[in-house]
Write a protein that holds these residues in place. Structure first.
Motif: not given
Length: 209
Positions: A128-131, A135-138, A142-145
């Protein structure tokens, strides 16, 4: 195939929206996601920007934000009026045609119908974090947050308006781990159940594979 409605609830980053869109395409039925925001805005009288931010997610301050929200003379808050408009739109859509509806507590709103397949899609944290990063270029932090914040707000919204636990397998017909099964298998299982007329009975496949 008789009229069928598929609702898809999902963890942020699990690919639930993509899976739902692909299922709708392959079955040749309507797909409803962000495109119903305009209809909700029209019924509620609020802007599309406000609906986009608040129709599915709780106030950032959490559950107490609902309890202490300002209310009119009828006892309704702004959030209540938005939810009621959303409920009416979803009921109208389900009455009209076979479709896939993403999120927005549609599983609960349509709980009294016999032609509804309710699906919950979750996934493993690394995937999920990698996706989300892609997708959001973070970055991963930041993705986990983002994931924690959005899922918490979805959970709070669902709990407040349904008095049910978001993501609990018993609330859905299918509960699937997209990281373990893969998107194509998730799509196939949803379509197979739809074609077979399966609805409401609980099948938890989160530990398969």
């Amino acid at each position: 195939m008789a009229k069928r409605i598929i609702t898809i609830s999902r963890e942020f980053g699990s690919g639930g929206r993509f899976i739902g869109e692909e299922v709708a395409k392959k079955l040749g039925i309507a797909y409803y996601d962000k495109d119903i925001i305009g209809q909700i805005a029209e019924k509620s009288g609020f802007s599309t920007e406000y609906i986009k931010e608040n129709a599915e997610l709780s106030p950032k301050k959490g559950l107490f934000g609902y309890a202490f929200a300002g209310r009119d003379l009828t006892g309704k808050s702004v959030e209540d009026m938005v939810y009621e408009a959303q409920r009416k739109v979803i009921l109208e859509i389900a009455e009209k045609e076979s479709c896939v509806i993403i999120g927005r507590n549609a599983d609960f709103i349509l709980k009294d119908r016999e032609d509804v397949l309710n699906v919950f899609i979750h996934g493993d944290m690394p995937e999920k974090v990698q996706r989300i990063c892609r997708l959001y270029h973070v970055n991963e932090g930041e993705a986990a947050k983002m994931m924690a914040d959005i899922d918490k707000r979805r959970m709070t919204n669902y709990r407040f308006y349904t008095e049910q636990k978001w993501g609990m397998a018993g609330n859905y017909t299918l509960s699937m781990n997209s990281s373990r099964l893969g998107y194509e298998m998730c799509e196939k299982m949803i379509m197979d159940c739809t074609k077979a007329g399966v609805a409401h009975s609980c099948i938890c496949t989160s530990q398969v594979l």
